[in-house]
Design a protein around this motif. Structure first.
Motif, PDB file in Angstrom:
ATOM      1  N   ALA A   5      29.831  35.192  37.197  1.00  0.00           N
ATOM      2  CA  ALA A   5      31.150  35.105  36.567  1.00  0.00           C
ATOM      3  C   ALA A   5      32.239  35.656  37.473  1.00  0.00           C
ATOM      4  O   ALA A   5      32.089  36.699  38.102  1.00  0.00           O
ATOM      5  CB  ALA A   5      31.136  35.872  35.248  1.00  0.00           C
ATOM      6  N   SER A   6      33.336  34.945  37.546  1.00  0.00           N
ATOM      7  CA  SER A   6      34.476  35.358  38.350  1.00  0.00           C
ATOM      8  C   SER A   6      35.371  36.290  37.538  1.00  0.00           C
ATOM      9  O   SER A   6      35.368  36.254  36.312  1.00  0.00           O
ATOM     10  CB  SER A   6      35.268  34.128  38.789  1.00  0.00           C
ATOM     11  N   PRO A   7      36.173  37.109  38.224  1.00  0.00           N
ATOM     12  CA  PRO A   7      37.080  38.004  37.486  1.00  0.00           C
ATOM     13  C   PRO A   7      38.211  37.235  36.821  1.00  0.00           C
ATOM     14  O   PRO A   7      38.498  36.089  37.180  1.00  0.00           O
ATOM     15  CB  PRO A   7      37.610  38.934  38.584  1.00  0.00           C
ATOM     16  N   ALA A  54      37.420  55.221  45.599  1.00  0.00           N
ATOM     17  CA  ALA A  54      36.385  54.194  45.443  1.00  0.00           C
ATOM     18  C   ALA A  54      36.944  52.962  44.734  1.00  0.00           C
ATOM     19  O   ALA A  54      36.624  51.821  45.102  1.00  0.00           O
ATOM     20  CB  ALA A  54      35.197  54.758  44.685  1.00  0.00           C
ATOM     21  N   ALA A  55      37.770  53.159  43.723  1.00  0.00           N
ATOM     22  CA  ALA A  55      38.355  52.020  43.010  1.00  0.00           C
ATOM     23  C   ALA A  55      39.227  51.188  43.938  1.00  0.00           C
ATOM     24  O   ALA A  55      39.174  49.946  43.931  1.00  0.00           O
ATOM     25  CB  ALA A  55      39.168  52.519  41.815  1.00  0.00           C
ATOM     26  N   VAL A  56      40.035  51.863  44.765  1.00  0.00           N
ATOM     27  CA  VAL A  56      40.906  51.171  45.713  1.00  0.00           C
ATOM     28  C   VAL A  56      40.081  50.402  46.744  1.00  0.00           C
ATOM     29  O   VAL A  56      40.338  49.233  47.036  1.00  0.00           O
ATOM     30  CB  VAL A  56      41.837  52.190  46.407  1.00  0.00           C
ATOM     31  N   ARG A  57      39.088  51.045  47.304  1.00  0.00           N
ATOM     32  CA  ARG A  57      38.279  50.424  48.354  1.00  0.00           C
ATOM     33  C   ARG A  57      37.370  49.327  47.813  1.00  0.00           C
ATOM     34  O   ARG A  57      36.866  48.502  48.579  1.00  0.00           O
ATOM     35  CB  ARG A  57      37.445  51.489  49.066  1.00  0.00           C
ATOM     36  N   SER A  58      37.148  49.292  46.502  1.00  0.00           N
ATOM     37  CA  SER A  58      36.270  48.270  45.938  1.00  0.00           C
ATOM     38  C   SER A  58      36.809  46.863  46.167  1.00  0.00           C
ATOM     39  O   SER A  58      36.038  45.895  46.168  1.00  0.00           O
ATOM     40  CB  SER A  58      36.057  48.513  44.442  1.00  0.00           C
ATOM     41  N   ALA A  74      31.675  48.638  38.105  1.00  0.00           N
ATOM     42  CA  ALA A  74      31.340  48.023  39.393  1.00  0.00           C
ATOM     43  C   ALA A  74      31.475  46.509  39.394  1.00  0.00           C
ATOM     44  O   ALA A  74      31.056  45.856  40.358  1.00  0.00           O
ATOM     45  CB  ALA A  74      29.926  48.415  39.798  1.00  0.00           C
ATOM     46  N   ARG A  75      32.065  45.933  38.352  1.00  0.00           N
ATOM     47  CA  ARG A  75      32.249  44.488  38.360  1.00  0.00           C
ATOM     48  C   ARG A  75      33.252  44.081  39.431  1.00  0.00           C
ATOM     49  O   ARG A  75      34.262  44.748  39.655  1.00  0.00           O
ATOM     50  CB  ARG A  75      32.732  43.999  36.995  1.00  0.00           C
ATOM     51  N   TYR A  76      32.980  42.965  40.077  1.00  0.00           N
ATOM     52  CA  TYR A  76      33.814  42.440  41.157  1.00  0.00           C
ATOM     53  C   TYR A  76      35.238  42.206  40.661  1.00  0.00           C
ATOM     54  O   TYR A  76      35.462  41.567  39.635  1.00  0.00           O
ATOM     55  CB  TYR A  76      33.204  41.129  41.657  1.00  0.00           C
ATOM     56  N   GLY A  77      36.211  42.743  41.394  1.00  0.00           N
ATOM     57  CA  GLY A  77      37.620  42.532  41.075  1.00  0.00           C
ATOM     58  C   GLY A  77      38.153  43.349  39.924  1.00  0.00           C
ATOM     59  O   GLY A  77      39.299  43.158  39.505  1.00  0.00           O
ATOM     60  N   ARG A  78      37.354  44.291  39.414  1.00  0.00           N
ATOM     61  CA  ARG A  78      37.736  45.030  38.216  1.00  0.00           C
ATOM     62  C   ARG A  78      39.027  45.828  38.409  1.00  0.00           C
ATOM     63  O   ARG A  78      39.818  45.961  37.470  1.00  0.00           O
ATOM     64  CB  ARG A  78      36.590  45.973  37.819  1.00  0.00           C
ATOM     65  N   TYR A  79      39.282  46.349  39.602  1.00  0.00           N
ATOM     66  CA  TYR A  79      40.417  47.251  39.807  1.00  0.00           C
ATOM     67  C   TYR A  79      41.577  46.610  40.568  1.00  0.00           C
ATOM     68  O   TYR A  79      42.424  47.315  41.112  1.00  0.00           O
ATOM     69  CB  TYR A  79      39.943  48.531  40.499  1.00  0.00           C
TER      70      TYR A  79
END
Length: 347
Positions: A17-19, A149-153, A210-215
């Motif tokens: 699933a995409s964000p 970590a949120a920024v670098r994700s 940790a979902r892709y694009g969450r932040y």
């Protein structure tokens, strides 16, 4: 005007699933997001794009969203829009604004690659005032590590993906060495060791989603610019030298910075999964830096010596954008406030 084709959205419940599309940050990104969502037809004109702040939220989000169509895309956005001519025209205008600013503010116009690489290998004796890793190692609090970590994700959950685009544009020594380094980045054939997965594990250990694009909505423009630079260099063959310069910067400067971040996580009481990501980079990137310098850069310039200035540009603008991001994070943290657009919920 964009002709919006019939939507063929990916099943939002599937593992791939995409964000969701982010919220707009100004008129430029609002127009593009409306088109992607299927409810708009009018895109910003080139004049409006040229007048925008090259480092501002609006232009950086516009670029990030259009680049993301080449990665995971977005939920309920037709995947054929990845190559829509009108959207590509808007992206090209925004890229010109961004690249012109990078050349003006971050590039010296130099061509001495050896000198630029040597400068990367000179670890400062102390904190130069821009270093987030020094701050986090010395006095960073757990909430700051979580924000970092949120920024670098935005990048680390697709770590090494932008760099793959350069592989078919290289040959000989440079190509072989680049693939060897990327093989390690992708876990050397083991899914659980893919660096993006290790970072997802770090996020979970810190109580983050940790979902892709969450932040994406929470990330400041400076963080978007760092990732956009990678996509810009990776997607354009003419900028292959700059991508190699950027990649060299990441690999050469990673071991000391990762060592400091691993210490910061231990001091803050983070778990083993969080610490493993940076421990892995201390070891792996210490080997990679020599391969990148002597084989990737050396092989590229042996084949195409005329790309020396672009390699230097990639090195210099990476430092420039990392300094902008570091200054933003540290200015907020030194005032004991969140550096994010939306503060994180407590774990």
């Amino acid at each position: 005007m964009v002709t919006n084709p019939a939507a063929h959205p990916r099943d939002s419940d599937s593992p791939a699933a995409s964000p969701a599309l982010p919220a707009p940050r100004g008129p430029l990104s609002e127009s593009v997001l409306a088109v992607l969502a299927g409810g708009g037809t009018r895109l910003p004109d080139a004049g409006a794009v040229r007048r925008s702040d090259p480092y501002g939220d609006d232009l950086q989000l516009l670029l990030y969203v259009l680049y993301e169509l080449h990665y995971r895309g977005f939920a309920a956005v037709d995947e054929r829009l990845e190559w829509d001519p009108a959207l590509l025209g808007v992206r090209a205008a925004a890229e010109d604004v961004f690249l012109d600013a990078l050349r003006r503010d971050g590039g010296s116009g130099g061509k001495d690659v050896a000198e630029a690489v040597d400068a990367l290998q000179l670890e400062p004796v102390g904190d130069d005032g821009h270093s987030v890793s020094h701050h986090l190692q010395r006095e960073g609090e757990l909430w700051q590590l979580r924000e970092y970590a949120a920024v670098r994700s935005l990048y680390h959950l697709k770590e090494a993906d932008p760099h793959l685009w350069v592989v078919p544009r290289l040959r000989g020594r440079a190509k072989a060495a680049m693939v060897a380094v990327e093989f390690d980045e992708f876990g050397a054939g083991r899914a659980e060791n893919v660096h993006a997965q290790l970072f997802a594990d770090l996020m979970s250990d810190l109580g983050l989603d940790a979902r892709y694009g969450r932040y994406l909505d929470a990330a400041p423009a400076q963080a978007l610019a760092v990732v956009n630079m990678m996509s810009l260099f990776g997607l354009h063959r003419r900028l292959r030298g700059a991508l190699v310069g950027h990649f060299a910067t990441v690999e050469i400067t990673s071991p000391p910075g990762s060592r400091r971040l691993a210490r910061a996580l231990r001091r803050a009481g983070a778990g083993p999964a969080a610490r493993r990501f940076y421990d892995e980079h201390v070891e792996a990137d210490a080997v990679h830096e020599q391969v990148v310098r002597h084989e990737v850069i050396g092989g590229l310039l042996e084949d195409e010596p005329e790309l020396a200035a672009d390699v230097v540009l990639g090195i210099e603008v990476t430092g420039h954008l990392e300094d902008l991001l570091g200054d933003h994070l540290l200015a907020a943290w030194r005032e004991d406030r969140s550096a994010l657009r939306t503060p994180l919920a407590q774990p």
